[in-house]
Design a protein around this motif. Structure first.
Motif, PDB file in Angstrom:
ATOM      1  N   SER A 197       0.840  -1.195   0.000  1.00 20.21           N
ATOM      2  CA  SER A 197       0.000   0.000   0.000  1.00 20.21           C
ATOM      3  C   SER A 197       0.873   1.242   0.000  1.00 20.21           C
ATOM      4  N   ALA A 198       1.927   1.248   0.838  1.00 19.50           N
ATOM      5  CA  ALA A 198       2.841   2.393   0.893  1.00 19.50           C
ATOM      6  C   ALA A 198       3.534   2.590  -0.444  1.00 19.50           C
ATOM      7  N   LEU A 199       3.896   1.492  -1.111  1.00 16.27           N
ATOM      8  CA  LEU A 199       4.560   1.587  -2.413  1.00 16.27           C
ATOM      9  C   LEU A 199       3.620   2.198  -3.448  1.00 16.27           C
ATOM     10  N   ARG A 200       2.344   1.775  -3.424  1.00 17.67           N
ATOM     11  CA  ARG A 200       1.374   2.339  -4.363  1.00 17.67           C
ATOM     12  C   ARG A 200       1.183   3.823  -4.091  1.00 17.67           C
ATOM     13  N   MET A 201       1.110   4.225  -2.800  1.00 19.73           N
ATOM     14  CA  MET A 201       0.944   5.634  -2.455  1.00 19.73           C
ATOM     15  C   MET A 201       2.142   6.439  -2.918  1.00 19.73           C
ATOM     16  N   SER A 202       3.363   5.886  -2.736  1.00 18.46           N
ATOM     17  CA  SER A 202       4.563   6.605  -3.162  1.00 18.46           C
ATOM     18  C   SER A 202       4.587   6.789  -4.672  1.00 18.46           C
ATOM     19  N   ARG A 203       3.988   5.849  -5.426  1.00 13.78           N
ATOM     20  CA  ARG A 203       3.929   6.005  -6.873  1.00 13.78           C
ATOM     21  C   ARG A 203       2.898   7.056  -7.261  1.00 13.78           C
ATOM     22  N   LEU A 204       1.795   7.152  -6.503  1.00 10.82           N
ATOM     23  CA  LEU A 204       0.737   8.094  -6.831  1.00 10.82           C
ATOM     24  C   LEU A 204       1.092   9.508  -6.425  1.00 10.82           C
ATOM     25  N   LEU A 205       1.997   9.670  -5.434  1.00 12.36           N
ATOM     26  CA  LEU A 205       2.277  10.995  -4.884  1.00 12.36           C
ATOM     27  C   LEU A 205       2.785  11.973  -5.934  1.00 12.36           C
ATOM     28  N   PRO A 206       3.789  11.639  -6.769  1.00 11.05           N
ATOM     29  CA  PRO A 206       4.219  12.592  -7.804  1.00 11.05           C
ATOM     30  C   PRO A 206       3.103  12.944  -8.771  1.00 11.05           C
ATOM     31  N   VAL A 207       2.284  11.974  -9.127  1.00 12.56           N
ATOM     32  CA  VAL A 207       1.191  12.238 -10.061  1.00 12.56           C
ATOM     33  C   VAL A 207       0.205  13.213  -9.443  1.00 12.56           C
ATOM     34  N   LEU A 208      -0.154  12.957  -8.177  1.00 15.91           N
ATOM     35  CA  LEU A 208      -1.103  13.842  -7.498  1.00 15.91           C
ATOM     36  C   LEU A 208      -0.516  15.240  -7.364  1.00 15.91           C
ATOM     37  N   SER A 209       0.783  15.342  -7.039  1.00 13.46           N
ATOM     38  CA  SER A 209       1.431  16.646  -6.911  1.00 13.46           C
ATOM     39  C   SER A 209       1.399  17.376  -8.249  1.00 13.46           C
ATOM     40  N   ALA A 210       1.713  16.657  -9.319  1.00 10.52           N
ATOM     41  CA  ALA A 210       1.699  17.284 -10.639  1.00 10.52           C
ATOM     42  C   ALA A 210       0.296  17.748 -10.995  1.00 10.52           C
ATOM     43  N   LEU A 211      -0.704  16.905 -10.699  1.00 13.27           N
ATOM     44  CA  LEU A 211      -2.086  17.298 -10.985  1.00 13.27           C
ATOM     45  C   LEU A 211      -2.486  18.525 -10.181  1.00 13.27           C
ATOM     46  N   PHE A 212      -2.054  18.579  -8.906  1.00  8.78           N
ATOM     47  CA  PHE A 212      -2.377  19.740  -8.071  1.00  8.78           C
ATOM     48  C   PHE A 212      -1.744  21.007  -8.634  1.00  8.78           C
ATOM     49  N   LEU A 213      -0.461  20.926  -9.036  1.00  4.91           N
ATOM     50  CA  LEU A 213       0.219  22.099  -9.605  1.00  4.91           C
ATOM     51  C   LEU A 213      -0.446  22.530 -10.903  1.00  4.91           C
ATOM     52  N   LEU A 214      -0.814  21.555 -11.723  1.00  2.89           N
ATOM     53  CA  LEU A 214      -1.488  21.891 -12.967  1.00  2.89           C
ATOM     54  C   LEU A 214      -2.821  22.575 -12.704  1.00  2.89           C
ATOM     55  N   LEU A 215      -3.555  22.061 -11.719  1.00  3.32           N
ATOM     56  CA  LEU A 215      -4.841  22.669 -11.369  1.00  3.32           C
ATOM     57  C   LEU A 215      -4.640  24.095 -10.880  1.00  3.32           C
ATOM     58  N   LEU A 216      -3.640  24.294  -9.996  1.00  3.73           N
ATOM     59  CA  LEU A 216      -3.357  25.627  -9.460  1.00  3.73           C
ATOM     60  C   LEU A 216      -2.946  26.576 -10.588  1.00  3.73           C
ATOM     61  N   TRP A 217      -2.084  26.092 -11.432  1.00  2.94           N
ATOM     62  CA  TRP A 217      -1.622  26.929 -12.539  1.00  2.94           C
ATOM     63  C   TRP A 217      -2.758  27.241 -13.516  1.00  2.94           C
ATOM     64  N   SER A 218      -3.648  26.253 -13.739  1.00  2.20           N
ATOM     65  CA  SER A 218      -4.778  26.501 -14.634  1.00  2.20           C
ATOM     66  C   SER A 218      -5.709  27.569 -14.062  1.00  2.20           C
ATOM     67  N   VAL A 219      -5.860  27.590 -12.734  1.00  2.00           N
ATOM     68  CA  VAL A 219      -6.689  28.628 -12.103  1.00  2.00           C
ATOM     69  C   VAL A 219      -6.062  30.000 -12.346  1.00  2.00           C
ATOM     70  N   VAL A 220      -4.718  30.076 -12.164  1.00  2.00           N
ATOM     71  CA  VAL A 220      -4.023  31.347 -12.393  1.00  2.00           C
ATOM     72  C   VAL A 220      -4.190  31.793 -13.835  1.00  2.00           C
ATOM     73  N   VAL A 221      -4.001  30.861 -14.780  1.00  2.00           N
ATOM     74  CA  VAL A 221      -4.114  31.184 -16.199  1.00  2.00           C
ATOM     75  C   VAL A 221      -5.531  31.621 -16.538  1.00  2.00           C
ATOM     76  N   GLU A 222      -6.510  30.901 -15.973  1.00  2.00           N
ATOM     77  CA  GLU A 222      -7.906  31.255 -16.224  1.00  2.00           C
ATOM     78  C   GLU A 222      -8.202  32.659 -15.718  1.00  2.00           C
ATOM     79  N   THR A 223      -7.660  32.982 -14.548  1.00  2.00           N
ATOM     80  CA  THR A 223      -7.850  34.323 -13.992  1.00  2.00           C
ATOM     81  C   THR A 223      -7.213  35.380 -14.897  1.00  2.00           C
ATOM     82  N   LEU A 224      -6.012  35.086 -15.398  1.00  2.00           N
ATOM     83  CA  LEU A 224      -5.337  36.023 -16.312  1.00  2.00           C
ATOM     84  C   LEU A 224      -6.171  36.232 -17.572  1.00  2.00           C
ATOM     85  N   GLY A 225      -6.709  35.132 -18.099  1.00  2.00           N
ATOM     86  CA  GLY A 225      -7.516  35.235 -19.306  1.00  2.00           C
ATOM     87  C   GLY A 225      -8.759  36.082 -19.082  1.00  2.00           C
ATOM     88  N   GLU A 226      -9.428  35.827 -17.943  1.00  2.00           N
ATOM     89  CA  GLU A 226     -10.627  36.604 -17.639  1.00  2.00           C
ATOM     90  C   GLU A 226     -10.295  38.091 -17.489  1.00  2.00           C
TER      91      GLU A 226
END
Ligand SMILES: Nc1nc2c(ncn2[C@@H]2O[C@H](COP(=O)(O)OP(=O)(O)OP(=O)(O)O)[C@@H](O)[C@H]2O)c(=O)[nH]1
Length: 626
Positions: free
Chosen positions: A12-41
């Motif tokens: 279980s810990a090994l699976r979580m460690s594999r998912l952690l970078p993906v989740l972090s990348a998704l979180f950064l992408l989401l945060l950055w998309s919010v910033v970009v969306e705000t800039l566009g608006e």
């Protein structure tokens, strides 16, 4: 619920460690998309604000144009009705009798159209007067009152951006002279007037001269200047100061950079994931290839092993079929035949197909013996060399020696049963037994005959002791041994006293019995190595190996006394039998048996002479050797 094991927790810990970078990348992408969306608006909002400001300026210009247009309309009414308004305003100076229009240039005071040449001087004066009364900058187009067209009108198309981004147009009409009035657009930040081909005719940079040239060219080079001039479309646009565009531009640029970053980041993440996945797939593919290679090698090895096993099995089957031992393979659960070899088929009289699934019990003649052997096999897992009687297909009995062993056959419990036909062997053994018994009987008879012959050859018929010949043979051998061993050796010769009187008194037969009873008595009293023989008639001799003269004398005298002391019951008579004996010794008298017996016999006669029922030792010989 059972708690997870350590291995499950690690997974279980090994699976979580594999998912952690993906989740972090998704979180950064989401945060950055919010910033970009705000800039566009924000960029869109700034652009709309500029458009609104432009629209406001244009509306203001349109309203000014409309106001001037309304005034123009009112003025035109005068020209449309020359007999009324125009004439009235011209104070009746010139009636437009021809009903045509004229175009004049105010500054240059010259005609702009051929029709104007028809004006006479009075008319020209009227026009001039009119123009003086209503001064108009620029060019003026006068229409015939009968022509339903509005003179002095330029179509101006004002670009307008609504909020949805679609271009619409505000259309207004203005005298071009009005456009040249700096008051109209004096407050505009930046006014651009373009023709239908977007050529700038009026702007901050080039001034009104270009527009005038344009209109002049339109007028002079057209045969229908009036109509064309009335329908010349112009475009009016407003441009704000450049710094006003900075904010949406910067925001939009940031929006584009952010969007590009977002897309490239997403693309990079996707590419990284795809790359890692591809690398993983390639690695797995390599591993699978290696595993496949190993499996192929293993498979080939197993196939070779299987082929060898099949060959060995075939060889074993051939061997099993070749041997003369019947072999049956029995299913241990159902006690039925699984397979059989050729010998079993031949011995039992069944084909191998007929033996298949036949019960083991049906092959046994005795059900009790079958159950007994089966119980023993289940207990000990094997049994050997058991003689059993089997049933054959033809109803005959097959005597066989049977062995059984439990084993695993194709992962099933089985018994292997082997048996050999011993019917011929039994018959042969039976014949041998009969021959053996006959031989033993013959041998026994032979032994009996031999014993009888031996008895006859060596023993005295009446008394059973050694006869004279056997006595002499045995006594000579014993004497030789004593001489070789330098051992004492004595002989005794004895004779029954007055035996003739017993014969005479009780008969010869009674005399025989008396002889037998007397010899039995003496033989029973003699030691083991002594040999007792009948020399003839009522005369006897005894060898005593190991006995010296005195011992031999004492022994014989003791026997004599024992015999004389008892009355022998013979034929209802109590007979007292005595004997006289003479004793001689090897070392004292002679090493020759005949000589020694003769000396002893002489001593015996000495005992007779001395009164009988006594024992006499031979006198010492002067020259007897030792
Ligand atoms: N019944 C019987 N008598 C035998 C046998 N052999 C010899 N005699 C008898 O033994 C007797 C021997 O007698 P004698 O030689 O005279 O001697 P004796 O009578 O014993 O007297 P002494 O020897 O002198 O004491 C004879 O009468 C023989 O017939 C025998 O086998 N059976």
């Amino acid at each position: 619920m059972t708690p997870p094991t350590l291995q499950q927790a690690e997974q279980s810990a090994l699976r979580m460690s594999r998912l952690l970078p993906v989740l972090s990348a998704l979180f950064l992408l989401l945060l950055w998309s919010v910033v970009v969306e705000t800039l566009g608006e924000r960029a869109t909002f700034a652009r709309q604000r500029i458009h609104t400001e432009q629209h406001s300026w244009l509306n203001q210009a349109v309203r000014g144009i409309d106001t001037r247009l309304q005034a123009l309309r009112e003025d035109l009414l005068l020209y449309r009705q020359p007999g009324d308004g125009l004439a009235r305003q011209a104070n009746g100076l010139y009636p437009l009798d021809s009903g045509r229009l004229w175009l004049v240039n105010q500054q240059e005071q010259q005609q702009l159209h051929g029709e104007l040449l028809t004006l006479d001087s009075a008319a020209q004066d009227s026009v001039r007067l009119l123009l003086k009364q209503q001064p108009v900058d620029g060019k003026l187009l006068l229409l015939d009152a009968s022509t339903p067209r509005e003179p002095e009108r330029l179509q101006i198309v004002i670009p307008h951006c609504d909020q949805g981004g679609c271009q619409a147009a505000l259309t207004g009409y203005v005298r071009f002279s009005e456009l040249l009035d700096s008051d109209l657009l004096a407050d505009a930040p930046y006014i651009i007037l373009t023709d239908s081909n977007d050529n700038a005719l009026l702007s901050r940079g080039n001034g009104p001269q270009k527009l005038e040239n344009y209109l002049d060219s339109k007028l002079w080079h057209s045969s229908l200047a009036q109509a064309e001039l009335a329908s010349v479309p112009l475009r009016l646009s407003v441009r704000l100061p450049p710094e006003r565009y900075a904010e949406p531009f910067v925001l939009f640029a940031l929006y584009l950079i952010g969007a590009a970053t977002l897309m490239s980041g997403t693309l990079i993440v996707i590419l990284l994931r795809v790359g890692r996945r591809l690398a993983f797939i390639l690695q797995r593919s390599e591993e699978v290839n290696q595993a496949t290679h190993l499996l192929t090698l293993t498979n080939n090895s197993l196939r070779d092993r299987l082929r060898k096993l099949i060959e060995e099995q075939r060889d074993q089957q051939t061997l099993i079929d070749t041997v003369q031992v019947g072999v049956l393979l029995i299913d241990a659960e159902h006690k039925i035949v699984i397979t059989a070899n050729e010998a079993a088929s031949r011995l039992l009289g069944y084909t191998r197909q007929a033996l298949y699934r036949r019960t083991l019990e049906s092959l046994f003649t005795s059900p009790d013996q079958y159950r007994q052997l089966l119980a023993l096999l289940q207990e000990q897992q094997q049994l050997s060399e058991r003689e059993v009687e089997l049933n054959t297909r033809h109803g005959e009995r097959l005597w066989s020696v049977l062995s059984m062993r439990a084993l695993l056959f194709r992962e099933r419990s089985a018994y292997v049963l082997s048996f050999v036909d011993i019917t011929d062997r039994l018959l042969h053994a039976q014949r041998l037994e009969e021959e053996k018994q006959a031989t033993e009987r013959a041998l026994s008879q032979l032994q009996s005959t031999q014993h009888e012959l031996y008895q006859r050859a060596t023993c005295d018929d009446l008394t059973g002791i050694a006869n004279r010949r056997h006595f002499l043979s045995g006594a000579g051998k014993a004497l030789e041994l004593a001489r070789l061993d330098n051992q004492p050796y004595a002989v005794a010769v004895l004779d029954i006293d007055h035996f003739k009187s017993i014969n005479d008194s009780y008969g010869h037969a009674t005399g025989d019995v008396a002889l037998q009873r007397m010899t039995q008595h003496i033989a029973a009293a003699l030691p083991e190595p002594a040999l007792f023989g009948r020399m003839g008639g009522e005369e006897f001799a005894i060898t005593l190996p190991g006995y010296g003269l005195n011992e031999a004398h004492a022994l014989m005298d003791n026997i004599r006394q024992g015999l004389a002391a008892q009355a022998l019951p013979i034929d209802n008579h109590a007979l007292h039998i005595t004997f006289s004996a003479g004793v001689a010794e090897r070392k004292r008298h002679s090493n020759q048996l005949s000589e020694l017996l003769k000396i002893a016999d002489h001593a015996m006669y000495q005992a007779k002479h001395n009164g009988r029922n006594r024992v006499e030792s031979a006198l010492p010989a002067q020259d007897s050797p030792h």
